[in-house]
Design a protein around this motif. Sequence first.
Motif, PDB file in Angstrom:
ATOM      1  N   HIS A 157     -19.942 -28.887 -94.765  1.00 29.08           N
ATOM      2  CA  HIS A 157     -20.033 -28.483 -93.357  1.00 29.08           C
ATOM      3  C   HIS A 157     -21.419 -27.993 -92.952  1.00 29.08           C
ATOM      4  N   THR A 158     -22.343 -27.934 -93.871  1.00 23.23           N
ATOM      5  CA  THR A 158     -23.747 -27.677 -93.551  1.00 23.23           C
ATOM      6  C   THR A 158     -24.569 -28.224 -94.711  1.00 23.23           C
ATOM      7  N   TRP A 159     -25.884 -28.256 -94.521  1.00 21.75           N
ATOM      8  CA  TRP A 159     -26.669 -28.952 -95.551  1.00 21.75           C
ATOM      9  C   TRP A 159     -28.156 -28.614 -95.453  1.00 21.75           C
ATOM     10  N   ILE A 160     -28.807 -28.497 -96.628  1.00 29.63           N
ATOM     11  CA  ILE A 160     -30.277 -28.609 -96.697  1.00 29.63           C
ATOM     12  C   ILE A 160     -30.587 -29.634 -97.785  1.00 29.63           C
ATOM     13  N   ASP A 161     -31.686 -30.332 -97.615  1.00 28.03           N
ATOM     14  CA  ASP A 161     -31.980 -31.441 -98.527  1.00 28.03           C
ATOM     15  C   ASP A 161     -32.422 -30.974 -99.913  1.00 28.03           C
ATOM     16  N   ASP A 162     -32.716 -29.662-100.075  1.00 26.70           N
ATOM     17  CA  ASP A 162     -33.040 -29.142-101.412  1.00 26.70           C
ATOM     18  C   ASP A 162     -31.896 -29.437-102.384  1.00 26.70           C
ATOM     19  N   TRP A 163     -30.659 -29.546-101.849  1.00 30.57           N
ATOM     20  CA  TRP A 163     -29.487 -29.675-102.720  1.00 30.57           C
ATOM     21  C   TRP A 163     -29.260 -31.106-103.213  1.00 30.57           C
ATOM     22  N   ALA A 164     -30.026 -32.058-102.663  1.00 32.31           N
ATOM     23  CA  ALA A 164     -29.737 -33.462-102.969  1.00 32.31           C
ATOM     24  C   ALA A 164     -29.822 -33.759-104.468  1.00 32.31           C
ATOM     25  N   THR A 165     -30.700 -33.052-105.163  1.00 33.55           N
ATOM     26  CA  THR A 165     -30.864 -33.321-106.596  1.00 33.55           C
ATOM     27  C   THR A 165     -30.315 -32.160-107.440  1.00 33.55           C
ATOM     28  N   ASP A 166     -29.585 -31.271-106.827  1.00 42.22           N
ATOM     29  CA  ASP A 166     -29.078 -30.087-107.523  1.00 42.22           C
ATOM     30  C   ASP A 166     -27.920 -30.486-108.459  1.00 42.22           C
ATOM     31  N   GLN A 197     -27.063 -30.009 -90.106  1.00 44.94           N
ATOM     32  CA  GLN A 197     -27.226 -28.840 -89.229  1.00 44.94           C
ATOM     33  C   GLN A 197     -27.603 -29.284 -87.812  1.00 44.94           C
ATOM     34  N   SER A 198     -27.226 -28.460 -86.837  1.00 44.45           N
ATOM     35  CA  SER A 198     -27.469 -28.799 -85.433  1.00 44.45           C
ATOM     36  C   SER A 198     -28.937 -29.077 -85.171  1.00 44.45           C
ATOM     37  N   HIS A 199     -29.204 -30.200 -84.557  1.00 47.78           N
ATOM     38  CA  HIS A 199     -30.548 -30.612 -84.113  1.00 47.78           C
ATOM     39  C   HIS A 199     -31.563 -30.772 -85.252  1.00 47.78           C
ATOM     40  N   LEU A 200     -31.086 -30.917 -86.491  1.00 46.44           N
ATOM     41  CA  LEU A 200     -32.006 -31.132 -87.624  1.00 46.44           C
ATOM     42  C   LEU A 200     -31.622 -32.418 -88.362  1.00 46.44           C
ATOM     43  N   HIS A 226     -25.649 -36.268 -81.614  1.00 51.55           N
ATOM     44  CA  HIS A 226     -26.407 -37.324 -80.937  1.00 51.55           C
ATOM     45  C   HIS A 226     -25.803 -37.466 -79.550  1.00 51.55           C
ATOM     46  N   ASN A 227     -26.638 -37.394 -78.542  1.00 49.02           N
ATOM     47  CA  ASN A 227     -26.159 -37.586 -77.168  1.00 49.02           C
ATOM     48  C   ASN A 227     -27.361 -37.892 -76.272  1.00 49.02           C
ATOM     49  N   ILE A 228     -27.130 -38.022 -74.975  1.00 47.14           N
ATOM     50  CA  ILE A 228     -28.219 -38.420 -74.059  1.00 47.14           C
ATOM     51  C   ILE A 228     -29.364 -37.406 -74.118  1.00 47.14           C
ATOM     52  N   PHE A 229     -29.058 -36.149 -74.361  1.00 47.87           N
ATOM     53  CA  PHE A 229     -30.119 -35.140 -74.457  1.00 47.87           C
ATOM     54  C   PHE A 229     -30.774 -35.161 -75.850  1.00 47.87           C
ATOM     55  N   ASP A 230     -29.969 -35.044 -76.895  1.00 46.69           N
ATOM     56  CA  ASP A 230     -30.538 -35.015 -78.250  1.00 46.69           C
ATOM     57  C   ASP A 230     -30.526 -36.426 -78.855  1.00 46.69           C
ATOM     58  N   GLN A 231     -31.645 -37.115 -78.676  1.00 46.78           N
ATOM     59  CA  GLN A 231     -31.770 -38.500 -79.153  1.00 46.78           C
ATOM     60  C   GLN A 231     -32.477 -38.556 -80.508  1.00 46.78           C
ATOM     61  N   SER A 232     -32.731 -37.365 -81.097  1.00 47.97           N
ATOM     62  CA  SER A 232     -33.587 -37.303 -82.290  1.00 47.97           C
ATOM     63  C   SER A 232     -33.089 -38.123 -83.490  1.00 47.97           C
ATOM     64  N   GLU A 280     -32.159 -41.023 -83.548  1.00 54.55           N
ATOM     65  CA  GLU A 280     -32.611 -42.420 -83.393  1.00 54.55           C
ATOM     66  C   GLU A 280     -33.965 -42.643 -84.079  1.00 54.55           C
ATOM     67  N   ASP A 281     -34.756 -41.553 -84.257  1.00 58.34           N
ATOM     68  CA  ASP A 281     -36.126 -41.711 -84.765  1.00 58.34           C
ATOM     69  C   ASP A 281     -36.146 -42.148 -86.231  1.00 58.34           C
ATOM     70  N   GLN A 282     -35.484 -41.373 -87.075  1.00 60.32           N
ATOM     71  CA  GLN A 282     -35.537 -41.679 -88.521  1.00 60.32           C
ATOM     72  C   GLN A 282     -34.164 -41.807 -89.168  1.00 60.32           C
ATOM     73  N   LEU A 283     -33.217 -40.977 -88.705  1.00 64.13           N
ATOM     74  CA  LEU A 283     -31.928 -40.950 -89.420  1.00 64.13           C
ATOM     75  C   LEU A 283     -31.158 -42.264 -89.265  1.00 64.13           C
ATOM     76  N   PHE A 284     -31.036 -42.773 -88.042  1.00 68.94           N
ATOM     77  CA  PHE A 284     -30.253 -44.005 -87.863  1.00 68.94           C
ATOM     78  C   PHE A 284     -30.845 -45.163 -88.680  1.00 68.94           C
ATOM     79  N   PRO A 285     -32.164 -45.391 -88.621  1.00 67.78           N
ATOM     80  CA  PRO A 285     -32.706 -46.470 -89.463  1.00 67.78           C
ATOM     81  C   PRO A 285     -32.432 -46.241 -90.953  1.00 67.78           C
ATOM     82  N   ALA A 286     -32.518 -44.978 -91.407  1.00 70.44           N
ATOM     83  CA  ALA A 286     -32.267 -44.700 -92.832  1.00 70.44           C
ATOM     84  C   ALA A 286     -30.801 -44.973 -93.176  1.00 70.44           C
TER      85      ALA A 286
END
Length: 321
Positions: free
Chosen positions: A128-137, A161-164, A184-190, A192-198
């Motif tokens: 229910h939440t996340w930081i990427d430090d844990w990816a290799t934990d 996490q919200s907006h990250l 993701h919504n009309i206001f927070d389009q972030s 689309e920059d990197q996450l969706f392509p990944a």
Amino acid sequence: MQYRTLGRTNLKISDVGYGAWGIGKSQWIGADDRESLASLKAARDHGVNFFDTALAYGDGHSEKLINQAFGKDREIVIASKIPPINRVWGIGPGSPIQETFPKKYVLECLDESLSNLGRDQIDLMQFHTWIDDWATDAEWLSTVEKMKKSGKVRFIGISVQSHLPNMVLKGIATGQVDSIQVIHNIFDQSPEDQLFPACEKHNIGVIVRVPFDEGALTGKITPDTQFPEGDFRHFYFSGDRKQEVWEHVQAISEDLNIDIAELPEYALRYCLSFPAVSTVIPGMRNARHVQSNAAASDKGPLSPDIVRKLHAHRWTRNYWQ
Ligand SMILES: NC(=O)c1ccc[n+]([C@@H]2O[C@H](COP(=O)([O-])OP(=O)(O)OC[C@H]3O[C@@H](n4cnc5c(N)ncnc54)[C@H](OP(=O)(O)O)[C@@H]3O)[C@@H](O)[C@H]2O)c1
């Protein structure tokens, strides 16, 4: 209702799913269990087969309502979430995973969710939440392995996490994660920059949450709207924020030359205009909203021209702070 495949899982899920936070009644005031059950059943009747809940939503209440509505119906795909043990969702880099998701606790939460849902196995369990430090934990990797090997979980997801949105780029490259959930919504389009392509590159399912920006993009929040104390929107839309939201929403309606009443449909179709998106999960506590949101699915993605216009309405801010 249209269906998309959730990343590499082979699960065919409705592209409009059901967000079940509000019916859990924690932080949202005004839900009525009878109406919530009617809305869940209406969703199924309109072809919705994907339901997103969490142990934290009313301390299991949302999960129990889903159980009450659908029992063991295997056509219904359920995603739930493991809450952080310290109930802290906004986690800074460097925080050890043991302070948020110790293995024993995660496995206990999984059992509790299964009991609430009346199932032996859940389709998708999300952190229910996340930081990427844990990816290799090592602890996290062994927890995920145990969850899958136990047969109690079919697939594993991460709720960002919200907006990250970029805070999960390492996580999705581990090969352990089947889906992510992101604002993701009309206001927070972030995203689309990197996450969706990944996500497209790694074939990871994308669950879009908060498509209406907690109601702002339904057009029904005006400068005079009041939320009761105890409802998170009392804080979320505090001070000048309702006025700000209203002005942004008016600008969208004028730019697209649409009535404000059409905005919820456009807000959902905006999210569905991105092929990376598997499903969008509006919160909808009554059957009337279910009907109109489900109808947006068959209208399909917006035209590239409208998406381009909406890109001008990107609005970067964080009302959680
Ligand atoms: N992972 C996380 O940390 C996290 C955080 C937030 C949300 N989520 C998930 O995402 C889901 C969606 O987010 P959300 O519920 O917070 O916010 P949302 O979907 O952006 O907005 C929900 C609001 O929109 C209203 N609404 C829905 N359909 C409408 C329509 N057709 N016309 C007018 N109003 C309409 C709802 O009305 P009512 O009040 O009448 O229902 C509610 O007030 C949640 O339910 C949950 O499953 C996850």
